[in-house]
Design an enzyme around this catalytic site. Structure first.
Site, PDB file in Angstrom:
ATOM      1  N   ASN A  13     -13.068   3.257  -5.641  1.00  0.00           N
ATOM      2  CA  ASN A  13     -11.656   3.626  -5.639  1.00  0.00           C
ATOM      3  C   ASN A  13     -11.202   4.048  -4.245  1.00  0.00           C
ATOM      4  O   ASN A  13     -11.985   4.578  -3.454  1.00  0.00           O
ATOM      5  CB  ASN A  13     -11.394   4.766  -6.633  1.00  0.00           C
ATOM      6  CG  ASN A  13     -11.712   4.347  -8.060  1.00  0.00           C
ATOM      7  OD1 ASN A  13     -11.812   3.148  -8.349  1.00  0.00           O
ATOM      8  ND2 ASN A  13     -11.917   5.309  -8.932  1.00  0.00           N
ATOM      9  N   VAL A  14      -9.943   3.804  -3.976  1.00  0.00           N
ATOM     10  CA  VAL A  14      -9.377   4.177  -2.668  1.00  0.00           C
ATOM     11  C   VAL A  14      -8.524   5.442  -2.787  1.00  0.00           C
ATOM     12  O   VAL A  14      -8.060   5.976  -1.784  1.00  0.00           O
ATOM     13  CB  VAL A  14      -8.559   3.002  -2.068  1.00  0.00           C
ATOM     14  CG1 VAL A  14      -9.484   1.818  -1.766  1.00  0.00           C
ATOM     15  CG2 VAL A  14      -7.405   2.568  -2.966  1.00  0.00           C
ATOM     16  N   ASP A  15      -8.366   5.937  -4.044  1.00  0.00           N
ATOM     17  CA  ASP A  15      -7.618   7.194  -4.187  1.00  0.00           C
ATOM     18  C   ASP A  15      -8.530   8.368  -3.834  1.00  0.00           C
ATOM     19  O   ASP A  15      -9.745   8.196  -3.684  1.00  0.00           O
ATOM     20  CB  ASP A  15      -7.051   7.329  -5.624  1.00  0.00           C
ATOM     21  CG  ASP A  15      -8.132   7.448  -6.699  1.00  0.00           C
ATOM     22  OD1 ASP A  15      -8.121   6.623  -7.638  1.00  0.00           O
ATOM     23  OD2 ASP A  15      -8.998   8.335  -6.591  1.00  0.00           O
TER      24      ASP A  15
ATOM     25  N   HIS B  58     -14.690   0.932  -0.646  1.00  0.00           N
ATOM     26  CA  HIS B  58     -13.578   0.007  -0.365  1.00  0.00           C
ATOM     27  C   HIS B  58     -12.455   0.656   0.420  1.00  0.00           C
ATOM     28  O   HIS B  58     -11.339   0.138   0.451  1.00  0.00           O
ATOM     29  CB  HIS B  58     -13.057  -0.584  -1.682  1.00  0.00           C
ATOM     30  CG  HIS B  58     -14.086  -1.416  -2.383  1.00  0.00           C
ATOM     31  ND1 HIS B  58     -14.025  -1.707  -3.725  1.00  0.00           N
ATOM     32  CD2 HIS B  58     -15.223  -1.999  -1.923  1.00  0.00           C
ATOM     33  CE1 HIS B  58     -15.074  -2.453  -4.057  1.00  0.00           C
ATOM     34  NE2 HIS B  58     -15.824  -2.642  -2.983  1.00  0.00           N
TER      35      HIS B  58
ATOM     36  N   TYR C   6       0.830  -1.225   0.000  1.00  0.00           N
ATOM     37  CA  TYR C   6       0.000   0.000   0.000  1.00  0.00           C
ATOM     38  C   TYR C   6       0.854   1.260   0.000  1.00  0.00           C
ATOM     39  O   TYR C   6       0.454   2.294  -0.548  1.00  0.00           O
ATOM     40  CB  TYR C   6      -0.993  -0.030   1.171  1.00  0.00           C
ATOM     41  CG  TYR C   6      -2.130  -0.989   0.904  1.00  0.00           C
ATOM     42  CD1 TYR C   6      -2.094  -2.302   1.385  1.00  0.00           C
ATOM     43  CD2 TYR C   6      -3.204  -0.621   0.093  1.00  0.00           C
ATOM     44  CE1 TYR C   6      -3.105  -3.206   1.075  1.00  0.00           C
ATOM     45  CE2 TYR C   6      -4.219  -1.517  -0.208  1.00  0.00           C
ATOM     46  CZ  TYR C   6      -4.151  -2.807   0.275  1.00  0.00           C
ATOM     47  OH  TYR C   6      -5.150  -3.710  -0.046  1.00  0.00           O
TER      48      TYR C   6
END
Ligand code: APR
Length: 230
Positions: free
Chosen positions: A89-91, A106, A55
């Site tokens: 998205n995790v951005d 997520h 990550y």
């Protein structure tokens, strides 16, 4: 006049033009890495340092990336619509583009979470989260990401948002992962549906949808024209 509710379900494809790899395209993340070895609670238990490093590398790429026209045009739609983004998205590119209502299904890669109390969530100052970075209760911090096999806490609010949509825009997702992919079934009967994706879209998953077979930037240009035409 009351603004129409425009709900967006976005996936990795919308960040592709910002240089962030998708998951299942030919050069996607899951082509290079085994998600079961890096994005599961079991992976975390067996090698936390490896998971943190995975990550950290992705977080660095997010920090270096910029929102692209797809993100920016979505943010502009807030001028004329009541826009709510539901993203896989995790951005944080939707937020950095100016979108003000973004629900992450997520998780968020720029945040860390206590392994003792999941309600304790912290911004990560830079790119790295390491072994020895502890929460206020003294437990190791983990990425604030929903791993495979974990519950999706925001799915209930996401269902309510989609069920209230006048317009649903699905952009940049292969609709492979549940429960996120199942959200499209909650769109109201009379909801106008659009889908933007350059890939071959098999319409088996969504009925009566206007498909725009373009990348996000170009597709959003068409959407803006279609929606302003009324
Ligand atoms: N613009 C729009 N769509 C694009 C672009 C682009 N420039 N490039 C690729 N796409 C499309 C692909 O055709 C594909 O349909 O984006 C989609 C990306 O699909 P995936 O890689 O499966 O990403 P996503 O659907 O977001 O994955 C869902 O899977 O691994 C988990 O948690 C992870 O949130 C992720 C979830």
């Amino acid at each position: 006049m009351k603004k129409q509710k425009l709900v967006v379900l976005s996936g990795a494809g919308i960040s592709q033009e910002s240089g962030i790899a998708t998951y299942r395209d030919k050069d996607g993340l899951w082509e290079k890495y085994d998600p079961m070895a890096l994005a599961t609670p079991e992976a975390w238990m067996s090698d936390s340092a490896l998971v943190l490093e995975f990550y950290n590398v992705r977080r660095e790429k997010v920090l270096q990336a910029e929102p692209n026209p797809g993100h920016l045009k979505l943010a502009e739609l807030e001028q004329n619509f009541d826009v709510q983004i539901v993203t896989q998205n995790v951005d944080d590119l939707h937020e950095r583009a100016g979108s003000t209502r973004v629900l992450h299904l997520h998780g968020e890669i720029r945040k860390a979470r206590s392994t003792k109390n999941p309600a304790l969530v912290y911004d990560i100052a830079g790119a790295d989260l390491n072994i020895g970075d502890y929460c206020e209760l003294g437990s190791q911090l983990r990425p604030h990401i929903v791993w495979f096999g974990e519950a999706v806490p925001n799915i209930e609010p996401a269902v309510e948002i989609i069920a209230d949509a006048d317009i649903l825009l699905v952009i940049g997702t292969s609709l492979n992962v549940y429960p996120a992919a199942g959200l499209i079934d909650y769109a109201p009967q009379n909801c106008r549906k659009f889908l933007i994706d350059p890939g071959e879209f098999s319409a088996h998953q969504i009925t009566d949808v206007h498909v725009i077979q373009e990348k996000a930037g170009a597709g959003m240009q068409q959407i803006c024209e279609l929606l302003s035409a009324k």
